[in-house]
Design an enzyme around this catalytic site. Sequence first.
Site, PDB file in Angstrom:
ATOM      1  N   SER A 159      42.484  37.439  38.306  1.00 52.51           N
ATOM      2  CA  SER A 159      42.033  36.260  37.577  1.00 52.51           C
ATOM      3  C   SER A 159      43.250  35.443  37.192  1.00 52.51           C
ATOM      4  O   SER A 159      44.353  35.982  37.028  1.00 52.51           O
ATOM      5  CB  SER A 159      41.264  36.670  36.317  1.00 52.51           C
ATOM      6  OG  SER A 159      41.117  35.577  35.424  1.00 52.51           O
ATOM      7  N   TYR A 185      43.088  41.854  28.435  1.00 47.32           N
ATOM      8  CA  TYR A 185      42.487  41.356  29.677  1.00 47.32           C
ATOM      9  C   TYR A 185      43.569  40.837  30.619  1.00 47.32           C
ATOM     10  O   TYR A 185      43.592  41.184  31.804  1.00 47.32           O
ATOM     11  CB  TYR A 185      41.486  40.249  29.363  1.00 47.32           C
ATOM     12  CG  TYR A 185      40.865  39.629  30.599  1.00 47.32           C
ATOM     13  CD1 TYR A 185      40.020  40.368  31.414  1.00 47.32           C
ATOM     14  CD2 TYR A 185      41.125  38.302  30.939  1.00 47.32           C
ATOM     15  CE1 TYR A 185      39.453  39.808  32.550  1.00 47.32           C
ATOM     16  CE2 TYR A 185      40.561  37.730  32.069  1.00 47.32           C
ATOM     17  CZ  TYR A 185      39.715  38.486  32.877  1.00 47.32           C
ATOM     18  OH  TYR A 185      39.164  37.930  33.993  1.00 47.32           O
TER      19      TYR A 185
END
Length: 321
Positions: A159, A185
């Site tokens: 990501s 994350y």
Amino acid sequence: MTTLQQPLPSPFNAASTADDVMTGINLSGRLAIVTGGYSGLGLITTRSLVNAGAQVIVPARDVERAQAALAGIKGVSVQPMDLMAPASIRTFCERIVQQGQPLSLLINCAGVMASPLVRDADGHESQFATNHLGHFSLTCGLWPVLKAAGSARVVSVSSRGHQIAGIDFDDIDFNRRPYDKWVAYGQSKTANALFALALDARSRDLGIRAFSLHPGQILTDLGRHLSRAEIDAFDVFDENGQQKIAPELGLKTLEQGAATGLWCATSSLLDGKGGVYCEDCNIAPVNDPASGRKGVAQWAADPELAERLWRVSEQWTGVTL
């Protein structure tokens, strides 16, 4: 630092869809495994691979939910596996290896994002455990059938969130520093990119190439832990409450979001290449913060950091190739 991150003259772009990149691709007789292959980007990926002739296995923690989502799609089967449970991963891999069919594509699409602090049975923070360690163990466990394919690809969905944080090797699990769900994350998504870099260095001579990618900014079940205020802060909705579609800005449909992963898995432009981070159906450049967010952060394309992560992953999981 020299880099593999050199964009290609790809015929596709940010607006390209899964159907666009799969036109003319024939995967008949090939086996693929897609984690997270029953929802969001994973579901589009599974359907696209099946439509190209592949046989697809979708490992799932919730088998009934996965079977319901995949009902009616011929050529796909669901088998139980939990990325947070090493024994479950080991059992799944043993079953696949015993079946003996060569594995041409492993697409590591499952993941969690910005979740509250939870730890696995070994005490590892859940985003790092799910997004990286689970897929590391899965890939190592499937190594015999990946090698048997003669030519295979391992694709890890990272990501642009990797730009939030590199890996804090002194405290990956937030045992001493305060837990920040976004830093956790970002760290796990950096791990996805470094994993592809380190894996490719080990596997390329065997015909196995590894890639990581940013799919785009797409609101899926991945955002289930976010509050409405957090979602609104991403500015993904227009004045009518409809999700904005502006692929040049990263705001994509599911079909556009799945395109880059499928391109990594099947494009002949990537023959002889690997270990790279991709976006918008191309190899991404190294990010220049002064020019925006496009590209891969230097800390996610560093071979030395990739090797360090590999050693930690081996130590923590007890598995290797």
